[in-house]
Design a protein around this motif. Structure first.
Motif, PDB file in Angstrom:
ATOM      1  N   SER A  90     -21.962  -7.159 -17.546  1.00 25.85           N
ATOM      2  CA  SER A  90     -21.149  -5.952 -17.494  1.00 25.85           C
ATOM      3  C   SER A  90     -21.975  -4.736 -17.914  1.00 25.85           C
ATOM      4  O   SER A  90     -23.002  -4.855 -18.588  1.00 25.85           O
ATOM      5  CB  SER A  90     -19.932  -6.104 -18.410  1.00 25.85           C
ATOM      6  N   TYR A  91     -21.504  -3.571 -17.529  1.00 26.23           N
ATOM      7  CA  TYR A  91     -22.165  -2.299 -17.861  1.00 26.23           C
ATOM      8  C   TYR A  91     -21.146  -1.430 -18.577  1.00 26.23           C
ATOM      9  O   TYR A  91     -20.061  -1.159 -18.053  1.00 26.23           O
ATOM     10  CB  TYR A  91     -22.659  -1.642 -16.575  1.00 26.23           C
ATOM     11  N   MET A  92     -21.457  -1.014 -19.822  1.00 32.54           N
ATOM     12  CA  MET A  92     -20.501  -0.272 -20.653  1.00 32.54           C
ATOM     13  C   MET A  92     -21.126   1.029 -21.159  1.00 32.54           C
ATOM     14  O   MET A  92     -21.461   1.154 -22.336  1.00 32.54           O
ATOM     15  CB  MET A  92     -20.056  -1.142 -21.836  1.00 32.54           C
ATOM     16  N   PRO A  93     -21.318   2.029 -20.310  1.00 30.14           N
ATOM     17  CA  PRO A  93     -21.953   3.282 -20.733  1.00 30.14           C
ATOM     18  C   PRO A  93     -20.967   4.203 -21.443  1.00 30.14           C
ATOM     19  O   PRO A  93     -19.739   4.047 -21.343  1.00 30.14           O
ATOM     20  CB  PRO A  93     -22.396   3.904 -19.414  1.00 30.14           C
ATOM     21  N   THR A  94     -21.507   5.175 -22.158  1.00 37.07           N
ATOM     22  CA  THR A  94     -20.708   6.233 -22.774  1.00 37.07           C
ATOM     23  C   THR A  94     -20.844   7.502 -21.949  1.00 37.07           C
ATOM     24  O   THR A  94     -21.952   8.008 -21.755  1.00 37.07           O
ATOM     25  CB  THR A  94     -21.163   6.508 -24.221  1.00 37.07           C
ATOM     26  N   ILE A  95     -19.734   7.994 -21.445  1.00 35.21           N
ATOM     27  CA  ILE A  95     -19.728   9.246 -20.694  1.00 35.21           C
ATOM     28  C   ILE A  95     -19.767  10.391 -21.695  1.00 35.21           C
ATOM     29  O   ILE A  95     -19.018  10.409 -22.674  1.00 35.21           O
ATOM     30  CB  ILE A  95     -18.472   9.351 -19.812  1.00 35.21           C
ATOM     31  N   LYS A  96     -20.618  11.391 -21.445  1.00 35.53           N
ATOM     32  CA  LYS A  96     -20.809  12.494 -22.386  1.00 35.53           C
ATOM     33  C   LYS A  96     -20.559  13.844 -21.722  1.00 35.53           C
ATOM     34  O   LYS A  96     -20.344  13.941 -20.519  1.00 35.53           O
ATOM     35  CB  LYS A  96     -22.234  12.459 -22.956  1.00 35.53           C
ATOM     36  N   ASN A  97     -20.587  14.870 -22.561  1.00 34.89           N
ATOM     37  CA  ASN A  97     -20.479  16.265 -22.105  1.00 34.89           C
ATOM     38  C   ASN A  97     -19.175  16.540 -21.366  1.00 34.89           C
ATOM     39  O   ASN A  97     -19.128  17.338 -20.433  1.00 34.89           O
ATOM     40  CB  ASN A  97     -21.670  16.645 -21.223  1.00 34.89           C
TER      41      ASN A  97
END
Length: 389
Positions: A90-97
């Motif tokens: 799985s891919y669990m990135p943090t969305i920013k800005n």
């Protein structure tokens, strides 16, 4: 025989129709699940993609895409997206800005060589920004001082300007140890710290010597934080205690002016009662009804009277006036009306026999950006204090 032929034809048509329907409505070759958003803050949220089943086609990329609208849905090709090579997990990135207080739609996706498969739409709402606060990094807010920093040498007194649009201008040429007027253009790192040991420069000093401010190539933080005007000095009308204020770093100025969501709609050049400058809007504000606004880089495109400015100031807006700069003891007069130069706390580089530090600058028809400037030059200082939760 005719009955058999007719029955055969009906059966054939039935079978073909059933096959086509099954193909069109079949489960996708790749089943993608949008993981419910978590760790939702002011400008960030953790989102993810999970691959449930695969067959026939090899997955090359996975990721998430997002936007403020559901129609059209976020799409890999025309929305913001974070993408990763697929390695079977799985891919669990943090969305920013992101923009505080807004509700976003997010979808996971997987790309094969020929197709893109999407998960279901999911939504999340970010925390509201504090009133009168300004984002200078992801989930990091500051409050601005109510005016530019000023200093009176004869009494060794620091204060904030009485009004946001106030600036000293040409009278900064009269700097000296005994000058009883106020000045507001300072060489970089001239807080007065460590002067008993001869390792500092005072606010009224000017020199082109190599060492100016910290003795090493360091910014005004950590072990050199006392070289910052707001950290070392009590501000008479700003709490009158040391350690309450500080100067923004280069990265913080950059984020405030150009990095936060919708940044270009939160600052603009204008003229207030004949004084040029830029207005910066807080992240949580309601623009006053009936007041015109022009998001441009030209002062005369948006002109306000003082009563207009009082209404804008009431929503937490900040005004940075043009102040010009001082080259040793000489103020560059033409720039007082056209350009603003505001120090950051960030060291730049060494150039020949000069030390360069970063400032945030703007001018007539120019974009707002950070660049290096000679540390011995006199520039404006606008202090901030961190918002704590």
């Amino acid at each position: 025989m005719r009955v058999f032929t007719k029955l055969f034809t009906v059966c054939t048509l039935f079978c073909l129709t059933t096959f086509a329907s099954t193909t069109k409505g079949a489960s996708p070759i790749v089943k993608v699940t949008t993981v419910s958003p978590s760790k939702i803050e002011y400008t960030t949220a953790k989102c993810g993609v999970k691959i449930e089943t695969t067959a026939n086609e090899e997955i090359q990329k996975i990721g998430v895409c997002w936007g403020l609208n559901i129609s059209p849905e976020p799409d890999y090709n025309n929305s913001n997206a974070l993408v990763s090579d697929y390695n079977g997990v799985s891919y669990m990135p943090t969305i920013k800005n992101l923009e505080p207080g807004k509700t976003y739609h997010v979808r996971a996706f997987a790309k094969t060589k020929t197709n893109t498969f999407y998960g279901a739409d999911s939504t999340f709402t970010l925390k509201e920004a504090p009133e009168n606060a300004f984002l200078v990094a992801n989930n990091k807010f500051v409050y601005f001082s109510p005016g530019n920093l000023q200093y009176q040498a004869s009494t060794n007194t620091w204060r904030f300007a009485p009004h946001q649009y106030d600036c000293i201008g040409m009278k900064n040429e009269r700097i000296s140890e005994t000058y009883d007027g106020w000045i507001d253009l300072f060489g970089w790192a001239t807080s007065g710290y460590n002067c008993d040991n001869g390792g500092c420069y005072k606010p009224y000093d000017f020199t082109t010597k190599f060492i100016y401010g910290p003795t090493d190539d360091q910014s005004l933080v950590d072990e050199y934080k006392n070289c910052d005007w707001g950290v070392y000095n009590p501000i008479s009308n700003g709490g009158n205690q040391a350690g309450q204020w500080r100067t923004l770093t280069k990265d913080e100025w950059d984020y405030l002016m150009n990095g936060r969501s919708n940044a270009s709609r939160k600052r603009f050049h204008c003229c207030i009662d004949g004084k040029n400058g830029i207005i910066i809007l807080p992240d949580n504000h309601q623009w006053p009804d009936g007041l015109a606004i022009n998001f441009s880089n030209f002062y005369n495109n948006t002109i306000y009277e003082l009563e207009d400015w009082e209404e804008i100031e009431s929503i937490g807006a900040i005004f940075l006036p043009t102040t010009g700069y001082r080259n040793q003891n000489d103020v560059n007069g033409p720039t007082v009306a056209s350009s603003g130069y505001y120090w950051t706390s960030s060291f730049g580089r060494i150039l020949g026999n000069s030390k360069l530090a970063y400032l945030m600058g703007f001018g007539l028809g120019t974009k707002v950006e950070c660049s290096t400037f000679h540390a011995f030059s006199g520039c404006s200082v606008r202090l901030v204090k961190d918002v704590t939760f």
